[in-house]
Motif scaffolding. Structure first.
Motif, PDB file in Angstrom:
ATOM      1  N   UNK A 169     -34.912   0.611  22.123  1.00  0.00           N
ATOM      2  CA  UNK A 169     -34.944  -0.829  22.422  1.00  0.00           C
ATOM      3  C   UNK A 169     -33.755  -1.543  21.763  1.00  0.00           C
ATOM      4  N   UNK A 170     -33.357  -1.090  20.556  1.00  0.00           N
ATOM      5  CA  UNK A 170     -32.180  -1.669  19.890  1.00  0.00           C
ATOM      6  C   UNK A 170     -30.915  -1.425  20.707  1.00  0.00           C
ATOM      7  N   UNK A 171     -30.766  -0.188  21.201  1.00  0.00           N
ATOM      8  CA  UNK A 171     -29.579   0.124  22.013  1.00  0.00           C
ATOM      9  C   UNK A 171     -29.546  -0.759  23.260  1.00  0.00           C
ATOM     10  N   UNK A 172     -30.712  -0.959  23.853  1.00  0.00           N
ATOM     11  CA  UNK A 172     -30.778  -1.795  25.059  1.00  0.00           C
ATOM     12  C   UNK A 172     -30.471  -3.257  24.720  1.00  0.00           C
ATOM     13  N   UNK A 177     -26.846  -8.099  24.670  1.00  0.00           N
ATOM     14  CA  UNK A 177     -26.112  -9.135  23.925  1.00  0.00           C
ATOM     15  C   UNK A 177     -24.598  -8.956  24.006  1.00  0.00           C
ATOM     16  N   UNK A 178     -24.144  -7.697  24.094  1.00  0.00           N
ATOM     17  CA  UNK A 178     -22.694  -7.424  24.075  1.00  0.00           C
ATOM     18  C   UNK A 178     -22.291  -6.483  25.216  1.00  0.00           C
ATOM     19  N   UNK A 179     -22.509  -6.929  26.465  1.00  0.00           N
ATOM     20  CA  UNK A 179     -22.242  -6.027  27.601  1.00  0.00           C
ATOM     21  C   UNK A 179     -20.764  -5.660  27.746  1.00  0.00           C
ATOM     22  N   UNK A 180     -19.892  -6.443  27.120  1.00  0.00           N
ATOM     23  CA  UNK A 180     -18.459  -6.126  27.222  1.00  0.00           C
ATOM     24  C   UNK A 180     -17.969  -5.193  26.127  1.00  0.00           C
ATOM     25  N   UNK A 216     -16.487   0.225  23.082  1.00  0.00           N
ATOM     26  CA  UNK A 216     -15.049   0.080  23.310  1.00  0.00           C
ATOM     27  C   UNK A 216     -14.826  -1.230  24.063  1.00  0.00           C
ATOM     28  N   UNK A 217     -13.547  -1.550  24.331  1.00  0.00           N
ATOM     29  CA  UNK A 217     -13.288  -2.826  25.012  1.00  0.00           C
ATOM     30  C   UNK A 217     -13.649  -2.764  26.496  1.00  0.00           C
ATOM     31  N   UNK A 218     -13.592  -1.572  27.075  1.00  0.00           N
ATOM     32  CA  UNK A 218     -14.092  -1.397  28.449  1.00  0.00           C
ATOM     33  C   UNK A 218     -15.203  -0.352  28.393  1.00  0.00           C
ATOM     34  N   UNK A 219     -16.374  -0.756  27.943  1.00  0.00           N
ATOM     35  CA  UNK A 219     -17.385   0.239  27.561  1.00  0.00           C
ATOM     36  C   UNK A 219     -17.969   1.042  28.721  1.00  0.00           C
ATOM     37  N   UNK A 220     -17.755   0.557  29.957  1.00  0.00           N
ATOM     38  CA  UNK A 220     -18.368   1.273  31.076  1.00  0.00           C
ATOM     39  C   UNK A 220     -17.490   2.392  31.614  1.00  0.00           C
ATOM     40  N   UNK A 221     -16.257   2.493  31.106  1.00  0.00           N
ATOM     41  CA  UNK A 221     -15.395   3.582  31.583  1.00  0.00           C
ATOM     42  C   UNK A 221     -14.777   4.333  30.406  1.00  0.00           C
ATOM     43  N   UNK A 222     -14.465   5.587  30.677  1.00  0.00           N
ATOM     44  CA  UNK A 222     -13.781   6.426  29.682  1.00  0.00           C
ATOM     45  C   UNK A 222     -12.284   6.254  29.918  1.00  0.00           C
ATOM     46  N   UNK A 223     -11.628   5.473  29.060  1.00  0.00           N
ATOM     47  CA  UNK A 223     -10.191   5.222  29.239  1.00  0.00           C
ATOM     48  C   UNK A 223      -9.415   6.416  28.675  1.00  0.00           C
ATOM     49  N   UNK A 224      -8.668   7.093  29.534  1.00  0.00           N
ATOM     50  CA  UNK A 224      -8.074   8.377  29.134  1.00  0.00           C
ATOM     51  C   UNK A 224      -7.092   8.300  27.970  1.00  0.00           C
ATOM     52  N   UNK A 225      -6.469   7.135  27.758  1.00  0.00           N
ATOM     53  CA  UNK A 225      -5.445   7.074  26.713  1.00  0.00           C
ATOM     54  C   UNK A 225      -5.997   6.739  25.326  1.00  0.00           C
ATOM     55  N   UNK A 251     -24.150  -2.754  14.780  1.00  0.00           N
ATOM     56  CA  UNK A 251     -24.323  -4.219  14.774  1.00  0.00           C
ATOM     57  C   UNK A 251     -23.152  -4.901  14.071  1.00  0.00           C
ATOM     58  N   UNK A 252     -22.675  -4.281  13.007  1.00  0.00           N
ATOM     59  CA  UNK A 252     -21.565  -4.873  12.252  1.00  0.00           C
ATOM     60  C   UNK A 252     -20.329  -5.000  13.144  1.00  0.00           C
ATOM     61  N   UNK A 253     -20.026  -3.957  13.892  1.00  0.00           N
ATOM     62  CA  UNK A 253     -18.862  -3.972  14.781  1.00  0.00           C
ATOM     63  C   UNK A 253     -19.054  -5.008  15.893  1.00  0.00           C
ATOM     64  N   UNK A 254     -20.213  -4.974  16.523  1.00  0.00           N
ATOM     65  CA  UNK A 254     -20.454  -5.884  17.648  1.00  0.00           C
ATOM     66  C   UNK A 254     -20.387  -7.343  17.199  1.00  0.00           C
ATOM     67  N   UNK A 255     -20.986  -7.630  16.047  1.00  0.00           N
ATOM     68  CA  UNK A 255     -21.055  -9.025  15.594  1.00  0.00           C
ATOM     69  C   UNK A 255     -19.715  -9.544  15.069  1.00  0.00           C
ATOM     70  N   UNK A 256     -18.867  -8.640  14.562  1.00  0.00           N
ATOM     71  CA  UNK A 256     -17.623  -9.088  13.920  1.00  0.00           C
ATOM     72  C   UNK A 256     -16.381  -8.898  14.797  1.00  0.00           C
ATOM     73  N   UNK A 257     -16.574  -8.366  15.995  1.00  0.00           N
ATOM     74  CA  UNK A 257     -15.442  -8.089  16.889  1.00  0.00           C
ATOM     75  C   UNK A 257     -14.585  -9.342  17.128  1.00  0.00           C
ATOM     76  N   UNK A 258     -15.248 -10.431  17.378  1.00  0.00           N
ATOM     77  CA  UNK A 258     -14.483 -11.613  17.786  1.00  0.00           C
ATOM     78  C   UNK A 258     -13.817 -12.333  16.617  1.00  0.00           C
ATOM     79  N   UNK A 259     -14.208 -12.008  15.384  1.00  0.00           N
ATOM     80  CA  UNK A 259     -13.636 -12.739  14.246  1.00  0.00           C
ATOM     81  C   UNK A 259     -12.819 -11.862  13.297  1.00  0.00           C
TER      82      UNK A 259
END
Ligand SMILES: [Zn+2]
Length: 491
Positions: A169-172, A177-180, A216-225, A251-259
């Motif tokens: 449930x936490x992963x979901x 909250x952070x779909x991007x 990742x910044x594009x979490x729905x795809x595996x960016x090859x580089x 949670x730490x990464x998700x919450x602090x990404x923008x700042x």
């Protein structure tokens, strides 16, 4: 008449004896916490030879070795003439009562800590901890950072740890909250062997998928580089901090990404894969045998093995030790792994025999993982390789990289680090050796293969309890906050 009465008395006496005998057997067969006073190196070696793991879970208190052992493991000590004092006779009852009292208090304290952290974040301070949990194994020449506890981090109902459904449930919730920044939870298996049920990938013996997420910044795809890192938890099901610190980190990464520019840079140029629970069957069994926490199941739930004919009881001896089941140097000798099915270090009937092992192997084969952090619990240390004969962190040609990453990871948590044979304890069939190892090693007529992917793999042993005090979970989880230093490897 008198005769019949006497007979009655005798029967009653026998019945009482039987009841008392049964009762004492039940009591004696419960898992116990024991102390081995001032163990010599020889005693430690004998404990290891008896098949008891000294990497996950041992705790040194005033020179005494504290261990939490099943009835079967205590018999191993007895049979090997290793004496011990019983500290806690029935761990199941002990944890049940202790955690019922602790959980509401710890939840309230965490809430308070999060309110303070929110203020701290506003002022952007990163302070040193004012008090430290006393861990004798840790070195003391640096300080620990008082990380601002993420506002979404929470304690679970199982001794402060999440149950399986709470964890999912936490992963979901993270995805909501952070779909991007984080993917949906996804089946980690890439092959449908139809082990059980109708899963699209392979499942565990009990028919459960093993899940991963990608941050990742594009979490729905595996960016090859983008370089890739893998973080896993709960290969040993009872090592609860290995799960909770993963959620804290996420949670730490998700919450602090923008700042936080450092975190933003890491997420934008890097893919972090996480398998928070790599042994879901063993994990769920702990929920069954100890819903309030304190379950001591370590292995998976391979059926038909070593349950002493008590399949329905709450024992913790069934299954295979997944961290002894990997193909590289599997079963080359009995160093830290056992051929005995009831042993907590039972390595399985053949190399890579277990579905959970295969799933991790498939995952590594289908990705380009550079660094893997496989979390465990106990000993406040980072283990870089486990088997003396294997390509290890000390003869892999990558010693400098291991030294750098371990230095960075332990900078603020004071863990000691090194290869297992050099720190205390060696074991074969371990996941780190397999991830790092190359193909086709032959010696003494045996051949085995590592992943061939040259993964810089290591194992933090978090804290020194399988089930720490609930009030310590957040603090212990934060000790791996500086794991985002793994990204230093790439830049
Ligand atoms: Zn472990």
């Amino acid at each position: 008449m008198k005769k019949i009465t006497s007979l009655k008395v005798v029967i009653l006496l026998l019945f009482n004896l039987f009841i008392n005998y049964s009762f004492s057997q039940t009591t004696n067969e419960s898992a116990k916490r024991v102390a081995i006073p001032n163990p010599s190196i020889l005693t430690l070696q004998n404990i290891q030879k008896a098949g008891i793991d000294l990497s996950c879970g041992p705790k040194f208190v005033n020179n005494n070795l504290h261990l939490e052992l099943s009835y079967e493991e205590l018999l191993l000590l007895d049979n090997n003439g290793i004496s011990y004092n019983v500290l806690i006779n029935d761990l199941t009852t002990y944890y049940k009562e202790k955690f019922a009292n602790e959980l509401p208090l710890a939840k309230a304290a965490l809430k308070q800590e999060q309110q303070i952290a929110a203020l701290k974040k506003a002022s952007k301070t990163l302070s040193k901890k004012s008090s430290l949990i006393d861990n004798p194994a840790q070195h003391d020449e640096c300080s620990e950072i008082d990380w601002a506890v993420p506002s979404n981090f929470k304690l679970g109902s199982m001794g402060g740890g999440f149950t399986l459904s709470e964890a999912y449930a936490e992963l979901d919730l993270m995805r909501t909250l952070y779909p991007n920044l984080i993917s949906v939870r996804t089946d980690a298996s890439t092959t449908n062997r139809k082990t059980h049920g109708n899963s699209t990938g392979s499942t565990t013996w009990a028919g459960q998928p093993v899940y991963y997420v990608r941050i990742s910044d594009n979490p729905d795809i595996d960016e090859p580089n983008e370089p890739e890192t893998l973080i896993t938890g709960a290969m040993h099901a009872r090592e609860i901090v290995s799960v909770m610190n993963t959620f804290y980190f996420m949670w730490y990464i998700l919450e602090n990404y923008s700042t936080d520019p450092f975190i933003k840079n890491m997420v934008d140029n890097h893919e972090i894969y996480l398998i928070p629970i790599s042994n879901p069957d063993g994990y769920r069994w702990n929920e069954v045998i100890a819903p309030g926490g304190g379950g001591l199941q370590r292995k998976n739930l391979r059926p038909g093995v070593a349950d002493n004919g008590t399949t329905n009881s709450s024992n913790n001896v069934r299954g295979v030790d997944l961290n002894r089941n990997f193909n590289y140097y599997w079963g080359w000798d009995n160093s830290g792994s056992s051929p005995t099915t009831s042993s907590q270090t039972y390595r399985g009937p053949s190399a890579g025999s277990e579905p959970e092992t295969k799933i991790v192997q498939e995952f590594i084969a289908s990705h380009d993982i550079k660094v893997a952090v496989n979390h465990h619990g106990g000993l406040n240390s980072i283990i870089t390789s486990s088997y003396n004969g294997s390509v290890s962190a000390t003869d892999s040609g990558r010693e400098d990289e291991y030294a750098k990453i371990c230095h960075d990871l332990t900078q603020y948590n004071r863990y000691v680090y090194g290869s297992a044979p050099n720190t205390l304890y060696e074991a074969n069939g371990d996941v780190n050796d397999w991830m790092l190892g190359g193909p086709n090693v032959t010696s003494g007529g045996q051949t085995s293969s590592g992943s061939g992917k040259d993964v810089l793999a290591l194992t933090p042993e978090n804290g020194d309890d399988f089930w720490p005090a609930i009030s310590e979970i957040s603090d212990l989880s934060s000790e791996h906050e500086n794991e985002f230093n793994i990204s230093n490897v790439f830049w």
